[in-house]
Motif scaffolding. Structure first.
Motif, PDB file in Angstrom:
ATOM      1  N   VAL A 403       0.885  -1.178   0.000  1.00 33.45           N
ATOM      2  CA  VAL A 403       0.000   0.000   0.000  1.00 33.45           C
ATOM      3  C   VAL A 403       0.917   1.221   0.000  1.00 33.45           C
ATOM      4  N   ALA A 404       0.712   2.119  -0.942  1.00 31.34           N
ATOM      5  CA  ALA A 404       1.578   3.298  -1.020  1.00 31.34           C
ATOM      6  C   ALA A 404       0.744   4.574  -1.016  1.00 31.34           C
ATOM      7  N   VAL A 405       1.241   5.544  -0.271  1.00 30.46           N
ATOM      8  CA  VAL A 405       0.558   6.850  -0.282  1.00 30.46           C
ATOM      9  C   VAL A 405       1.485   7.839  -0.981  1.00 30.46           C
ATOM     10  N   ARG A 406       1.012   8.410  -2.061  1.00 28.12           N
ATOM     11  CA  ARG A 406       1.841   9.391  -2.793  1.00 28.12           C
ATOM     12  C   ARG A 406       1.223  10.774  -2.664  1.00 28.12           C
ATOM     13  N   VAL A 407       2.105  11.736  -2.474  1.00 33.43           N
ATOM     14  CA  VAL A 407       1.633  13.135  -2.470  1.00 33.43           C
ATOM     15  C   VAL A 407       2.319  13.808  -3.637  1.00 33.43           C
ATOM     16  N   LEU A 408       1.582  14.569  -4.453  1.00 31.68           N
ATOM     17  CA  LEU A 408       2.210  15.188  -5.622  1.00 31.68           C
ATOM     18  C   LEU A 408       1.610  16.551  -5.932  1.00 31.68           C
ATOM     19  N   GLN A 409       2.474  17.434  -6.399  1.00 32.13           N
ATOM     20  CA  GLN A 409       2.012  18.776  -6.769  1.00 32.13           C
ATOM     21  C   GLN A 409       1.270  18.704  -8.098  1.00 32.13           C
ATOM     22  N   GLN A 410       0.059  19.285  -8.131  1.00 38.09           N
ATOM     23  CA  GLN A 410      -0.712  19.296  -9.392  1.00 38.09           C
ATOM     24  C   GLN A 410      -1.158  20.724  -9.663  1.00 38.09           C
ATOM     25  N   GLU A 412      -2.039  24.228  -9.025  1.00 38.85           N
ATOM     26  CA  GLU A 412      -2.323  24.976  -7.801  1.00 38.85           C
ATOM     27  C   GLU A 412      -3.027  24.114  -6.767  1.00 38.85           C
ATOM     28  N   ARG A 413      -2.845  22.810  -6.883  1.00 35.37           N
ATOM     29  CA  ARG A 413      -3.416  21.891  -5.900  1.00 35.37           C
ATOM     30  C   ARG A 413      -2.351  20.860  -5.537  1.00 35.37           C
ATOM     31  N   VAL A 414      -2.561  20.208  -4.425  1.00 37.31           N
ATOM     32  CA  VAL A 414      -1.659  19.112  -4.065  1.00 37.31           C
ATOM     33  C   VAL A 414      -2.507  17.846  -4.019  1.00 37.31           C
ATOM     34  N   GLY A 415      -2.103  16.844  -4.803  1.00 39.96           N
ATOM     35  CA  GLY A 415      -2.884  15.612  -4.907  1.00 39.96           C
ATOM     36  C   GLY A 415      -2.388  14.551  -3.926  1.00 39.96           C
ATOM     37  N   VAL A 416      -3.317  13.682  -3.511  1.00 38.75           N
ATOM     38  CA  VAL A 416      -2.962  12.556  -2.638  1.00 38.75           C
ATOM     39  C   VAL A 416      -3.499  11.305  -3.302  1.00 38.75           C
ATOM     40  N   ARG A 417      -2.667  10.263  -3.437  1.00 39.18           N
ATOM     41  CA  ARG A 417      -3.115   8.993  -4.014  1.00 39.18           C
ATOM     42  C   ARG A 417      -2.804   7.870  -3.034  1.00 39.18           C
ATOM     43  N   VAL A 418      -3.817   7.034  -2.761  1.00 40.80           N
ATOM     44  CA  VAL A 418      -3.575   5.861  -1.915  1.00 40.80           C
ATOM     45  C   VAL A 418      -3.743   4.650  -2.838  1.00 40.80           C
ATOM     46  N   GLU A 419      -2.622   3.964  -3.088  1.00 49.49           N
ATOM     47  CA  GLU A 419      -2.634   2.867  -4.058  1.00 49.49           C
ATOM     48  C   GLU A 419      -2.406   1.546  -3.330  1.00 49.49           C
ATOM     49  N   ASP A 420      -3.087   0.530  -3.779  1.00 48.27           N
ATOM     50  CA  ASP A 420      -2.800  -0.786  -3.188  1.00 48.27           C
ATOM     51  C   ASP A 420      -2.738  -1.846  -4.277  1.00 48.27           C
ATOM     52  N   THR A 421      -2.135  -2.964  -3.926  1.00 47.87           N
ATOM     53  CA  THR A 421      -2.047  -4.071  -4.881  1.00 47.87           C
ATOM     54  C   THR A 421      -3.001  -5.171  -4.427  1.00 47.87           C
ATOM     55  N   GLY A 422      -4.185  -4.712  -3.931  1.00 47.29           N
ATOM     56  CA  GLY A 422      -5.131  -5.662  -3.339  1.00 47.29           C
ATOM     57  C   GLY A 422      -6.053  -6.319  -4.353  1.00 47.29           C
ATOM     58  N   CYS A 423      -7.212  -6.746  -3.824  1.00 47.20           N
ATOM     59  CA  CYS A 423      -8.129  -7.542  -4.648  1.00 47.20           C
ATOM     60  C   CYS A 423      -8.850  -6.717  -5.711  1.00 47.20           C
ATOM     61  N   GLY A 424      -8.822  -5.371  -5.551  1.00 47.71           N
ATOM     62  CA  GLY A 424      -9.528  -4.531  -6.530  1.00 47.71           C
ATOM     63  C   GLY A 424     -11.037  -4.550  -6.293  1.00 47.71           C
ATOM     64  N   ILE A 425     -11.702  -3.770  -7.074  1.00 45.12           N
ATOM     65  CA  ILE A 425     -13.153  -3.650  -6.874  1.00 45.12           C
ATOM     66  C   ILE A 425     -13.857  -3.993  -8.182  1.00 45.12           C
ATOM     67  N   ALA A 426     -14.876  -4.818  -8.097  1.00 46.14           N
ATOM     68  CA  ALA A 426     -15.606  -5.217  -9.314  1.00 46.14           C
ATOM     69  C   ALA A 426     -16.258  -3.988  -9.943  1.00 46.14           C
ATOM     70  N   SER A 427     -16.301  -3.977 -11.284  1.00 48.64           N
ATOM     71  CA  SER A 427     -16.798  -2.763 -11.963  1.00 48.64           C
ATOM     72  C   SER A 427     -18.243  -2.457 -11.562  1.00 48.64           C
ATOM     73  N   GLU A 428     -19.043  -3.505 -11.245  1.00 46.81           N
ATOM     74  CA  GLU A 428     -20.446  -3.209 -10.873  1.00 46.81           C
ATOM     75  C   GLU A 428     -20.545  -2.576  -9.478  1.00 46.81           C
ATOM     76  N   ASP A 429     -19.475  -2.800  -8.641  1.00 43.93           N
ATOM     77  CA  ASP A 429     -19.487  -2.189  -7.305  1.00 43.93           C
ATOM     78  C   ASP A 429     -18.967  -0.748  -7.328  1.00 43.93           C
ATOM     79  N   LEU A 430     -18.090  -0.454  -8.318  1.00 48.10           N
ATOM     80  CA  LEU A 430     -17.386   0.839  -8.321  1.00 48.10           C
ATOM     81  C   LEU A 430     -18.290   2.059  -8.144  1.00 48.10           C
ATOM     82  N   PRO A 431     -19.420   2.147  -8.908  1.00 51.62           N
ATOM     83  CA  PRO A 431     -20.224   3.372  -8.767  1.00 51.62           C
ATOM     84  C   PRO A 431     -20.885   3.515  -7.404  1.00 51.62           C
TER      85      PRO A 431
END
Ligand code: ADP
Length: 497
Positions: A403-410, A412-431
């Motif tokens: 699990v990685a947390v990245r912070v990046l300049q975008q 005039e905003r600062v973005g935060v991304r939380v990425e994982d290599t987990g099971c993922g989410i089924a497309s029907e659950d995503l919305p």
């Protein structure tokens, strides 16, 4: 029909045109009368003078009956509608040729007489009619006298009733009849084109009225077809139509939103009741078992107690998260926004979870570039959102994952991304994963289904939105960004070192 806008406009137009026609007809009649009188008086201007010249009716102050009779007789022969009166110098009527009682005035006003006798007088000049105290008529007059003495006047009232003559003239004059016919045609044309224009204008008003009626009858649900609103350019009616369209769309949208909110509220209550009842029932079951079965083995007792404890923890968490969500939803929530260094905040939260990550043998790390701008946010709320995302990532990532947390300049905003290599989410659950109480079917029942709803609300309160990308079996990425305050963006030194 008359109560409609078209009916009222048509009535006004018809009345206006009738008044116009009547005014023109009366005007024509009056001007013809004046014209006729002018011609009549002009033609007979010197009649009285000729008569006096022919035979003097007063001589040396004495009335000459023979001379008068001669004049009366002569006129009777030439034109019986002409009346002759002999006046004294003050205008009093001395002699006339008429049946007794026909002459009602005793004197004639000398004002018009003097005006008539002026060399440059403008005709017609109206004088008193001795036979009618109300009426004025055109006349010819000549002074009567010998030498320099004025004995009186010979007052000749010119025959024919001028109004009758004018009406007769209008009736018989070809040109006048032609003019009146043309006027009638113009009025008729005006009436027809007015009625057609009114029909065209009111057609759009009627159409708007129909559309409003349909909208009202649909209980403000069926928004009228916007294509039907087109046409008519940019005039007031077109603006009225487009404003109505806009209002109808907004009203229908808000009603739909209200219905949806109401539906959500019902679902929420059903979900809360269900989610509270399930652990409570289970808790009571275990406690009952412990009470009624004292012969249980110590291991079994401990298992039961631990399960009961787990249920109370779950209940506690559920109630806390519900309260938290209610607080975030309330209109009066007080946010303590302040300049914050996201790097440090992320570092602290990641640190908190290192132990849990280690237990699950999941690698947890943060990628924090240097020189990031300071953002504007509520430290407590942003930490809470990060905790939810990291906890979810750890929970859904199998051993050996990352699990990685990245912070990046975008910009005039600062973005935060939380990425994982987990099971993922089924497309029907995503919305639906950000919906309250939504848990994917594959998830363990331990979750409350409120974590992502809370995170989403926190991000929204910071004027931003949360995104998710996910591939089942590969992992998920949750991201959001926070604004850099205006003075920071302009390049002033960071508020936090
Ligand atoms: P919970 O507290 O039950 O996890 P959340 O609102 O946090 O509720 O999440 C809702 C659903 O989204 C979960 O049931 C889970 O299936 C899914 N989900 C959330 N985060 C992840 C993730 N990182 N990987 C896979 N699925 C996730």
């Amino acid at each position: 029909m008359l109560s409609s806008l078209y009916g009222k406009l048509a009535v006004v137009l018809v009345v206006l045109l009738l008044l116009l026609g009547a005014a023109f007809a009366i005007g024509t009649l009056l001007s013809s009368r004046a014209f006729f009188a002018e011609i009549n008086q002009g033609l007979h201007r010197d009649l009285a003078t000729h008569l006096v010249k022919e035979s003097l009716p007063i001589s040396d102050g004495e009335i000459q009956p023979e001379a008068l009779d001669h004049i009366f007789h002569m006129l009777m022969v030439v034109n019986p509608s002409i009346e002759v009166y002999l006046l004294d110098a003050q205008g009093t009527i001395l002699e006339f040729d008429a049946p007794p009682g026909a002459v009602v005035r005793e004197a004639v006003d000398l004002g018009p007489v003097a005006e008539f006798l002026e060399a440059d007088s403008v005709l017609p000049i109206w004088g008193d009619d001795p036979r009618d105290p109300e009426r004025q008529r055109v006349f010819s007059v000549a002074p009567v006298g010998t030498g320099a003495t004025l004995d009186g006047y010979l007052y000749v009232v010119l025959g024919g009733e001028q109004l009758d003559s004018a009406i007769r003239m209008v009736r018989t004059s070809h040109e006048l009849r032609l003019a009146l016919g043309a006027l009638a045609a113009v009025l008729l044309f005006g009436l027809l084109s007015g009625l057609v224009s009114f029909a065209l204008i009111t057609r759009r008003v009627r159409r708007l009225d129909r559309r409003m009626k349909v909208f009202r009858e649909s209980e403000f649900v069926a928004v009228p077809d916007p294509v039907a609103a087109a046409g008519g350019g940019e005039d007031e009616l077109a603006r009225l139509e487009s404003t109505f369209q806009e209002m109808a769309e907004r009203l229908a949208g808000q009603l739909e939103e209200l219905r949806r909110t109401d539906q959500l509220r019902r679902e929420l209550i059903a979900n809360v009741s269900h989610d509270l009842r399930t652990p409570l029932t289970s808790l009571r079951g275990y406690l009952e078992t412990l009470r009624v079965m004292p012969e249980l083995e110590p291991d079994q007792r401990r298992d039961h107690l631990e399960t009961a404890l787990r249920q109370t923890r779950h209940l506690g968490r559920l109630v806390n998260e519900l309260l938290e969500l209610a607080r975030l939803d309330s209109a009066t929530i007080e946010m303590r926004r302040e300049p914050l260094a996201l790097n440090e905040l992320v570092q602290d939260v990641v640190q908190e979870f290192q132990l849990v990550a280690g237990e699950r043998t999941v690698e947890l790390d943060a990628e924090l570039p240097k020189g990031l701008a300071i953002v504007d946010g509520d430290v407590g709320l942003i930490s809470r959102a990060l905790e939810n995302l990291i906890e979810n990532g750890l929970r859904h990532t199998p051993e050996g994952g990352r699990v990685a947390v990245r912070v990046l300049q975008q910009g005039e905003r600062v973005g935060v991304r939380v990425e994982d290599t987990g099971c993922g989410i089924a497309s029907e659950d995503l919305p639906r994963i950000f919906d309250r109480f939504y848990r994917s079917s594959s998830d363990s029942p331990a979750g409350t289904g409120l974590g992502l709803a809370i995170t989403k609300r926190i991000v929204e309160l910071h004027g931003s939105s949360i995104q998710v990308e996910s591939r089942p079996g590969e992992g998920s990425i949750f991201s959001f960004s926070l604004p850099v305050p205006a003075d920071e963006a302009a390049g002033s030194p960071p508020a936090v070192s």
